[in-house]
Design an enzyme around this catalytic site. Structure first.
Site, PDB file in Angstrom:
ATOM      1  CB  SER A   1      84.129 -36.600 -62.916  1.00  0.00           C
ATOM      2  OG  SER A   1      84.323 -37.997 -63.096  1.00  0.00           O
TER       3      SER A   1
ATOM      4  CE1 TYR B   1      79.232 -37.399 -60.933  1.00  0.00           C
ATOM      5  CE2 TYR B   1      80.628 -38.804 -62.299  1.00  0.00           C
ATOM      6  CZ  TYR B   1      80.480 -37.878 -61.281  1.00  0.00           C
ATOM      7  OH  TYR B   1      81.591 -37.417 -60.609  1.00  0.00           O
TER       8      TYR B   1
HETATM    9  C1  8X3 Z   1      83.770 -40.218 -60.520  1.00  0.00           C
HETATM   10  C2  8X3 Z   1      85.086 -40.711 -60.989  1.00  0.00           C
HETATM   11  O1  8X3 Z   1      86.380 -42.660 -61.983  1.00  0.00           O
HETATM   12  O2  8X3 Z   1      84.439 -43.196 -60.654  1.00  0.00           O
HETATM   13  O3  8X3 Z   1      83.747 -38.818 -60.570  1.00  0.00           O
HETATM   14  O4  8X3 Z   1      84.164 -42.253 -62.874  1.00  0.00           O
HETATM   15  S1  8X3 Z   1      85.015 -42.290 -61.654  1.00  0.00           S
END
Ligand code: 8X3
Length: 246
Positions: free
Chosen positions: A138, A151
């Site tokens: 991510s 996360y």
């Molecule tokens: C999630 C991407 O840009 O919403 O993996 O943090 S973001």
């Protein structure tokens, strides 16, 4: 990548994992699809007659993953690629706003789950002489932002884990790539918002998000490079997603 490879894809029942599976099959590969939702896996097996093998399993369950991988039918057993697409964000707000259970689920899925599947398939990837692991991380692995905590850090783990693993794989003919997307329209937001569609829609309301196929195109591009080329990292995001938190 030759077009007739067999690729193991986790998180295959929705979002980026599903888009990768579709694109791979469209381009001539076969897919071993790992996911938890049996009805969706069965529907994919019906749709892709003989080119999709449904493996109903939770990536957190290391024993089942290993045993199912070792019992694949002959037509799917000679896989050479892995796309680690399974991952999730649960809860919104600060570190104190998320529950212990949500934290455990994120870490068990995003970190332990990815390790479980990677360890289960790696011997075969090495044996194939043309292996490749693609980890979906991510943009949150590279930048810090409020609400990122568990996360984003779990994705940073995956990024660093991949770089370390890559040093072990040099000389083994197994390549490794991290693909780090920004906001991508998928059930990801619905899971984050605990099934609340209105809240989930708001996640994408201020920009035009990436579509899962945009990310899948990057995955397929990395997989299709000549054998002597290792794409270490692809970071992509919506054109109008802010980078101000860098
Ligand atoms: C999630 C991407 O840009 O919403 O993996 O943090 S973001």
């Amino acid at each position: 990548m030759k077009t007739d490879e067999t690729v193991v894809v986790t998180g295959v029942t929705s979002g980026i994992g599903l888009a990768c599976a579709r694109l791979l099959i469209e381009q001539g590969s076969k897919v071993v699809g790992i996911g938890r939702r049996e009805d969706r896996l069965d529907a994919l097996a019906d749709e892709f007659q003989g080119r999709f093998y449904p493996m109903c399993c939770d990536v957190r369950d290391s024993q089942s993953i290993t045993s199912l991988i070792n019992q694949l039918p002959d037509e799917f057993a000679a896989f050479s690629k892995l796309v680690n697409g399974a991952g999730l964000l649960q809860g919104q707000g600060t570190l104190l706003d998320v529950t212990d259970e949500q934290i455990t689920t994120m870490l068990d899925t995003n970190v332990h789950g990815l390790i479980n599947v990677t360890r289960a398939v790696l011997p075969k990837l090495i044996e194939s002489g043309r292996g490749h692991v693609v980890n979906l991380t991510s943009i949150g692995a590279h930048v810090h932002y409020k609400g990122g905590h568990v996360y984003a850090a779990s994705k940073a783990f995956v990024d660093h884990f991949g770089r370390c693993l890559r040093t072990e794989l040099v000389g083994s003919k197994v390549r490794l790539t991290s693909v780090a997307p920004g906001k991508t329209r998928s059930e990801f937001a619905l899971v984050q918002c605990d099934g609340d569609h209105e809240k989930a829609d708001r996640v994408y309301s201020t920009l035009t998000p990436l579509e899962p196929v945009d990310v899948a195109n990057s995955v397929l591009w990395a997989l299709s490079q000549p054998e002597h080329v290792n794409i270490n990292l692809i970071e992509l995001m919506p054109a109008d997603q802010e980078l101000s938190y860098r």
